[in-house]
Design a protein around this motif. Sequence first.
Motif, PDB file in Angstrom:
ATOM      1  N   UNK A   1     -11.284   3.377  -0.342  1.00 56.57           N
ATOM      2  CA  UNK A   1     -10.843   3.882  -1.572  1.00 56.57           C
ATOM      3  C   UNK A   1     -10.750   5.380  -1.279  1.00 56.57           C
ATOM      4  N   UNK A   2     -11.699   5.790  -0.508  1.00 56.04           N
ATOM      5  CA  UNK A   2     -11.416   7.469  -0.221  1.00 56.04           C
ATOM      6  C   UNK A   2     -10.234   7.819   0.514  1.00 56.04           C
ATOM      7  N   UNK A   3     -10.048   6.759   1.645  1.00 61.38           N
ATOM      8  CA  UNK A   3      -8.920   6.860   2.766  1.00 61.38           C
ATOM      9  C   UNK A   3      -7.623   6.856   2.061  1.00 61.38           C
ATOM     10  N   UNK A   4      -7.437   5.933   1.140  1.00 61.96           N
ATOM     11  CA  UNK A   4      -6.469   5.810   0.188  1.00 61.96           C
ATOM     12  C   UNK A   4      -6.138   7.044  -0.547  1.00 61.96           C
TER      13      UNK A   4
ATOM     14  N   UNK B   1     -13.551   3.100  -9.981  1.00 62.74           N
ATOM     15  CA  UNK B   1     -14.286   2.237 -10.417  1.00 62.74           C
ATOM     16  C   UNK B   1     -13.891   0.701 -10.436  1.00 62.74           C
ATOM     17  N   UNK B   2     -12.800   0.547 -10.863  1.00 64.13           N
ATOM     18  CA  UNK B   2     -12.079  -0.824 -10.887  1.00 64.13           C
ATOM     19  C   UNK B   2     -11.751  -1.344  -9.509  1.00 64.13           C
ATOM     20  N   UNK B   3     -11.302  -0.424  -8.602  1.00 66.19           N
ATOM     21  CA  UNK B   3     -11.288  -0.737  -7.244  1.00 66.19           C
ATOM     22  C   UNK B   3     -12.549  -1.191  -6.584  1.00 66.19           C
ATOM     23  N   UNK B   4     -13.648  -0.526  -6.843  1.00 65.35           N
ATOM     24  CA  UNK B   4     -14.795  -1.020  -6.409  1.00 65.35           C
ATOM     25  C   UNK B   4     -15.548  -2.136  -6.936  1.00 65.35           C
ATOM     26  N   UNK B   5     -15.381  -2.426  -8.064  1.00 64.52           N
ATOM     27  CA  UNK B   5     -15.756  -3.437  -8.877  1.00 64.52           C
ATOM     28  C   UNK B   5     -15.067  -5.148  -8.463  1.00 64.52           C
TER      29      UNK B   5
ATOM     30  N   UNK C   1       0.820  -1.345  -0.062  1.00 63.45           N
ATOM     31  CA  UNK C   1       0.170  -0.027   0.029  1.00 63.45           C
ATOM     32  C   UNK C   1       0.866   1.132  -0.001  1.00 63.45           C
ATOM     33  N   UNK C   2       1.861   1.319   0.750  1.00 62.84           N
ATOM     34  CA  UNK C   2       2.856   2.328   0.864  1.00 62.84           C
ATOM     35  C   UNK C   2       3.560   2.671  -0.552  1.00 62.84           C
TER      36      UNK C   2
ATOM     37  N   UNK D   1     -17.939  12.297  -3.338  1.00 64.49           N
ATOM     38  CA  UNK D   1     -17.079  11.098  -3.591  1.00 64.49           C
ATOM     39  C   UNK D   1     -18.366   9.873  -3.155  1.00 64.49           C
ATOM     40  N   UNK D   2     -18.768  10.064  -1.910  1.00 60.63           N
ATOM     41  CA  UNK D   2     -19.560   8.787  -1.334  1.00 60.63           C
ATOM     42  C   UNK D   2     -20.838   8.749  -2.132  1.00 60.63           C
TER      43      UNK D   2
END
Length: 625
Positions: A99-102, A87-91, A1-2, A174-175
């Motif tokens: 995602x928003x935290x990232x 969108x790919x992350x959510x799928x 993640x880093x 975003x939400x």
Amino acid sequence: MGNLIRNNVLAFIKKEPVYFFTMTLIASIMFAFNSMLFSPDIKELCEQSYAMDILLLVSSGIIVFVNAWLVHYIMEYILKQRGREFAIYMSVGIKKKEIFWLYCKETCCQACFSWITGLFAGCLLQQFLMDIFYHLFRIEYKIKINISLRCILLSYIFYIICYIAALVSIRRYFMKLDIAGLLIADRKTEQTVINKNLSLTNKKLGTLLLKNNRLFLYRTVTSKMKTMKRVIFITTLLLACSLTGSTIAMFYTDYQNHQIDAEFPYSLLIYHDDGIPDFIKEKEVLKANRIKLETEHEYIIYKNSSEYRRIWLYTHLNYFNSLWEENSYNINQKVLDNNPDYDVYYQYDTFMKLSDYNKLRKMLGFPQKELGSDKYILQVKNRISKELSFGFTNKDIVIGNKTLYPYEICTDEFEQNGHNGADYIIVIPDEAASSLKPYYSVYALQTSDIISSEVSSSLSEINTGTDNFKYGSNHNILYASPVLVKTEIEGSLKSLISVLLFPFAYISLVFLCATMAVLSIQLVSDSKIHKYRYMVLARLGMKESGINKLVHQQLALSYLVPAILALVTGGTISLYISRTMVYNVGMSVAYVKYLLLSLIWIAVIYLAYYILADLLFRRNIFFDK
């Protein structure tokens, strides 16, 4: 993640260097100006440093609001650009909050990086500001790094508030998005509005547009203007504010550089109601404090029973228009009695002997004057000279049994704030003064020593019985006193000027950076859209040099639109303000000067952003695969 966060941050900086450059520049500006809040040197030199602190804090609040809008604007823009990625992350099952935290972590890393870089640049800018401040007080500044932890903390708080406020606002947006919404947002960033309503039925217009690629430029620029209405409005507003603030800052800089010396040319002037010079006590104070005198002169100001010129000024100067009677030749005494601010002239016209006049001129380095036995010189402030008419300047004077005729009007800066007359004094041959009565006496001196406030207070205590002192019709920035100590005046006025100069410069700089960032990012982002168009032109035979020329012209026109709009609005306001200030302080300068000076340095920053945007735009066209 880093690693992902680090790679995304580096990719963002590479992709949007204009934004990174702007936020770094804003961080450096915020640190440099906020450092003035904690500088012991400023608190020591500036009598009104507390007022400057308040105005700088208010300016910082305004700037935080503008920066928060800028950061929000860029975040929303980046979010839409990365809609497909999110969108790919959510799928694949990653929660929206994760995602928003990232995204927040990436934004904070980018903010910290630009802040740290800006901190180092801010240290350099701090030295530049301190050098300007010291020069205001005519003190040599030696480079001295003064990094306050409180300044760093305050600047960082202001800076991070911008990002927090923007993230809170972006989170709501975003939400609300789902996968489809993210894809639609991403697609919108790749679309452009094409103006299909362009009609070339007018043959002359069509010929004009088709010549030298004008049609291409017209369609390209006008289509973008339609999609950038909100951006153009905001950038025009910020640029107009920047222009106005800069004009005010330029005025106060010029005032302190020139007008203080012109308005207060003598080191010390002391007024006595008594018409017989008696300054023994004052001289003892100066001697006791070891004030070394370079030149000095005691002299008498005379009067007769005439008050013609006093009445003329009251009834003709614009400043006193509420005192005018209908016939413009009589004073409305009731208004004058009820308004002490208008009681600014001596009751009788004031006269000075030619020998005293020449000695005073010699103290200032002015050439000597010669005068015939039947002539007189009218010495007036340059500020009011533009309003004087034939009836004031060419009136004969009868002194005793002799008539004196006007010989010359002199507007040299002579300190006519009550000592050498109030706005005017009549210089006569020495022999003519024997027919006049002594009115009051003055002691003038020049010294290279600094006369401290303690000495000034001691001199003022000696002269407490003064009740006839008049100072003339100055309007805004005026320091009038029977005991006039230049160093004290200079410190007081320059403190006031500093209080106004630096906050206006602060706001002007940040507003300009925000304006340029929004406009440049919008134009550079269009490179993907225009890449296809320029590719078509290349296939049709246009050389790379021709494409480069078209890019230069396209960006120049896009930058020119908000600049012209801002110049019309901000320029009009700036001219009005500078004209009012120039008139009120009596400066002999074309008021358009400050607008032109503002335009010069704004144009330099404008050009820097244009060059950067041009390089990035062409890089994306030719190298972005």
